[in-house]
Write a protein that holds these residues in place. Structure first.
Motif, PDB file in Angstrom:
ATOM      1  N   GLU A 199      45.338  44.830  53.063  1.00 42.20           N
ATOM      2  CA  GLU A 199      44.735  43.574  52.646  1.00 42.20           C
ATOM      3  C   GLU A 199      43.937  43.787  51.371  1.00 42.20           C
ATOM      4  O   GLU A 199      43.341  44.837  51.166  1.00 42.20           O
ATOM      5  CB  GLU A 199      43.814  43.028  53.739  1.00 42.20           C
ATOM      6  N   MET A 200      43.927  42.784  50.544  1.00 45.38           N
ATOM      7  CA  MET A 200      43.223  42.878  49.269  1.00 45.38           C
ATOM      8  C   MET A 200      42.338  41.649  49.132  1.00 45.38           C
ATOM      9  O   MET A 200      42.771  40.533  49.392  1.00 45.38           O
ATOM     10  CB  MET A 200      44.242  42.937  48.134  1.00 45.38           C
ATOM     11  N   HIS A 201      41.094  41.876  48.766  1.00 41.51           N
ATOM     12  CA  HIS A 201      40.129  40.795  48.583  1.00 41.51           C
ATOM     13  C   HIS A 201      39.508  40.918  47.202  1.00 41.51           C
ATOM     14  O   HIS A 201      39.357  42.017  46.680  1.00 41.51           O
ATOM     15  CB  HIS A 201      39.031  40.868  49.647  1.00 41.51           C
ATOM     16  N   ASP A 228      36.250  40.104  44.427  1.00 41.10           N
ATOM     17  CA  ASP A 228      34.819  40.401  44.479  1.00 41.10           C
ATOM     18  C   ASP A 228      34.008  39.311  45.163  1.00 41.10           C
ATOM     19  O   ASP A 228      32.849  39.510  45.493  1.00 41.10           O
ATOM     20  CB  ASP A 228      34.272  40.653  43.072  1.00 41.10           C
ATOM     21  N   PHE A 229      34.610  38.151  45.394  1.00 39.39           N
ATOM     22  CA  PHE A 229      33.941  37.062  46.104  1.00 39.39           C
ATOM     23  C   PHE A 229      34.326  37.051  47.584  1.00 39.39           C
ATOM     24  O   PHE A 229      33.873  36.205  48.335  1.00 39.39           O
ATOM     25  CB  PHE A 229      34.306  35.712  45.480  1.00 39.39           C
ATOM     26  N   GLY A 230      35.209  37.959  47.987  1.00 40.84           N
ATOM     27  CA  GLY A 230      35.651  38.027  49.373  1.00 40.84           C
ATOM     28  C   GLY A 230      36.889  37.222  49.674  1.00 40.84           C
ATOM     29  O   GLY A 230      37.355  37.205  50.803  1.00 40.84           O
ATOM     30  N   SER A 231      37.458  36.537  48.683  1.00 43.59           N
ATOM     31  CA  SER A 231      38.663  35.745  48.913  1.00 43.59           C
ATOM     32  C   SER A 231      39.874  36.652  49.110  1.00 43.59           C
ATOM     33  O   SER A 231      40.070  37.612  48.363  1.00 43.59           O
ATOM     34  CB  SER A 231      38.931  34.808  47.740  1.00 43.59           C
ATOM     35  N   PHE A 232      40.677  36.339  50.104  1.00 47.97           N
ATOM     36  CA  PHE A 232      41.885  37.105  50.392  1.00 47.97           C
ATOM     37  C   PHE A 232      42.923  36.849  49.312  1.00 47.97           C
ATOM     38  O   PHE A 232      43.162  35.711  48.924  1.00 47.97           O
ATOM     39  CB  PHE A 232      42.431  36.695  51.762  1.00 47.97           C
ATOM     40  N   ILE A 233      43.537  37.915  48.822  1.00 49.80           N
ATOM     41  CA  ILE A 233      44.609  37.806  47.828  1.00 49.80           C
ATOM     42  C   ILE A 233      45.910  38.147  48.539  1.00 49.80           C
ATOM     43  O   ILE A 233      46.133  39.283  48.934  1.00 49.80           O
ATOM     44  CB  ILE A 233      44.377  38.757  46.636  1.00 49.80           C
ATOM     45  N   ALA A 234      46.739  37.141  48.746  1.00 51.70           N
ATOM     46  CA  ALA A 234      48.013  37.316  49.450  1.00 51.70           C
ATOM     47  C   ALA A 234      49.122  37.624  48.443  1.00 51.70           C
ATOM     48  O   ALA A 234      48.935  37.511  47.228  1.00 51.70           O
ATOM     49  CB  ALA A 234      48.347  36.051  50.219  1.00 51.70           C
ATOM     50  N   CYS A 235      50.269  38.009  48.956  1.00 53.48           N
ATOM     51  CA  CYS A 235      51.422  38.271  48.091  1.00 53.48           C
ATOM     52  C   CYS A 235      51.772  37.000  47.330  1.00 53.48           C
ATOM     53  O   CYS A 235      51.812  35.913  47.901  1.00 53.48           O
ATOM     54  CB  CYS A 235      52.613  38.718  48.919  1.00 53.48           C
ATOM     55  N   GLY A 236      52.002  37.141  46.047  1.00 54.44           N
ATOM     56  CA  GLY A 236      52.341  36.006  45.206  1.00 54.44           C
ATOM     57  C   GLY A 236      51.134  35.337  44.576  1.00 54.44           C
ATOM     58  O   GLY A 236      51.293  34.477  43.723  1.00 54.44           O
ATOM     59  N   ASP A 237      49.925  35.720  44.996  1.00 53.72           N
ATOM     60  CA  ASP A 237      48.707  35.149  44.411  1.00 53.72           C
ATOM     61  C   ASP A 237      48.395  35.822  43.081  1.00 53.72           C
ATOM     62  O   ASP A 237      48.647  37.012  42.891  1.00 53.72           O
ATOM     63  CB  ASP A 237      47.500  35.345  45.331  1.00 53.72           C
ATOM     64  N   VAL A 238      47.826  35.052  42.178  1.00 52.38           N
ATOM     65  CA  VAL A 238      47.402  35.578  40.880  1.00 52.38           C
ATOM     66  C   VAL A 238      45.939  35.984  40.979  1.00 52.38           C
ATOM     67  O   VAL A 238      45.117  35.274  41.544  1.00 52.38           O
ATOM     68  CB  VAL A 238      47.577  34.516  39.771  1.00 52.38           C
ATOM     69  N   PHE A 239      45.648  37.166  40.448  1.00 51.39           N
ATOM     70  CA  PHE A 239      44.264  37.612  40.361  1.00 51.39           C
ATOM     71  C   PHE A 239      44.044  38.224  38.992  1.00 51.39           C
ATOM     72  O   PHE A 239      44.993  38.622  38.310  1.00 51.39           O
ATOM     73  CB  PHE A 239      43.912  38.596  41.481  1.00 51.39           C
ATOM     74  N   PHE A 240      42.795  38.256  38.581  1.00 56.53           N
ATOM     75  CA  PHE A 240      42.446  38.733  37.247  1.00 56.53           C
ATOM     76  C   PHE A 240      41.624  40.005  37.348  1.00 56.53           C
ATOM     77  O   PHE A 240      40.806  40.158  38.239  1.00 56.53           O
ATOM     78  CB  PHE A 240      41.642  37.665  36.491  1.00 56.53           C
ATOM     79  N   GLU A 241      41.870  40.890  36.402  1.00 57.20           N
ATOM     80  CA  GLU A 241      41.100  42.117  36.269  1.00 57.20           C
ATOM     81  C   GLU A 241      40.302  41.986  34.977  1.00 57.20           C
ATOM     82  O   GLU A 241      40.848  42.052  33.880  1.00 57.20           O
ATOM     83  CB  GLU A 241      42.069  43.298  36.214  1.00 57.20           C
ATOM     84  N   ILE A 242      39.005  41.750  35.148  1.00 58.65           N
ATOM     85  CA  ILE A 242      38.114  41.574  33.998  1.00 58.65           C
ATOM     86  C   ILE A 242      37.071  42.675  34.067  1.00 58.65           C
ATOM     87  O   ILE A 242      36.177  42.639  34.913  1.00 58.65           O
ATOM     88  CB  ILE A 242      37.458  40.182  34.019  1.00 58.65           C
ATOM     89  N   GLY A 243      37.216  43.653  33.204  1.00 59.67           N
ATOM     90  CA  GLY A 243      36.344  44.825  33.299  1.00 59.67           C
ATOM     91  C   GLY A 243      36.607  45.531  34.613  1.00 59.67           C
ATOM     92  O   GLY A 243      37.735  45.879  34.921  1.00 59.67           O
ATOM     93  N   ALA A 256      35.840  44.007  37.500  1.00 57.18           N
ATOM     94  CA  ALA A 256      35.858  42.926  38.492  1.00 57.18           C
ATOM     95  C   ALA A 256      37.291  42.504  38.805  1.00 57.18           C
ATOM     96  O   ALA A 256      38.152  42.485  37.930  1.00 57.18           O
ATOM     97  CB  ALA A 256      35.072  41.725  37.985  1.00 57.18           C
ATOM     98  N   ILE A 257      37.521  42.158  40.076  1.00 58.06           N
ATOM     99  CA  ILE A 257      38.783  41.575  40.524  1.00 58.06           C
ATOM    100  C   ILE A 257      38.458  40.158  40.987  1.00 58.06           C
ATOM    101  O   ILE A 257      37.617  39.965  41.859  1.00 58.06           O
ATOM    102  CB  ILE A 257      39.382  42.374  41.705  1.00 58.06           C
ATOM    103  N   VAL A 258      39.111  39.156  40.387  1.00 53.81           N
ATOM    104  CA  VAL A 258      38.788  37.758  40.687  1.00 53.81           C
ATOM    105  C   VAL A 258      40.078  36.988  40.976  1.00 53.81           C
ATOM    106  O   VAL A 258      40.998  36.977  40.166  1.00 53.81           O
ATOM    107  CB  VAL A 258      38.030  37.099  39.505  1.00 53.81           C
TER     108      VAL A 258
END
Length: 94
Positions: free
Chosen positions: A30-32, A34-49, A51-53
């Protein structure tokens, strides 16, 4: 740790030792963000410095950390292009 078993059998004196159960590590994929939101397969997330958002939290993250509230009225594809141009990388979880 060995498991000990007390027995009440007149033919057995003492204790019987059983070998420990095999160790099975608990692995989580499982991947969450920095705010605790679950990141599921196919979800977009950002790597800023460092931080994972998650894309659902990116507008709040930019407004709070960078005083940039321009992404609130953008579509997801516009947000992805904007963040990659100004702040960091976008990834889609496989």
């Amino acid at each position: 740790m060995r498991a000990l078993l007390e027995v009440e059998n007149p033919m057995v004196l003492g204790r019987i030792e059983y070998p420990p159960p095999p160790y099975e590590p608990s692995i989580s994929f499982e991947m969450h963000d920095d705010f605790g939101s679950f990141i599921a397969c196919g979800d977009v997330f950002f790597e800023i410095g460092d931080a994972i958002v998650h894309i659902d939290n990116i507008s709040d993250y930019l407004a709070t950390g960078y005083k940039d509230d321009s992404t609130y009225d953008m579509t997801d594809s516009e947000v992805i292009a904007y963040v990659e141009e100004h702040y960091g990388l976008a990834h889609t979880k496989k």
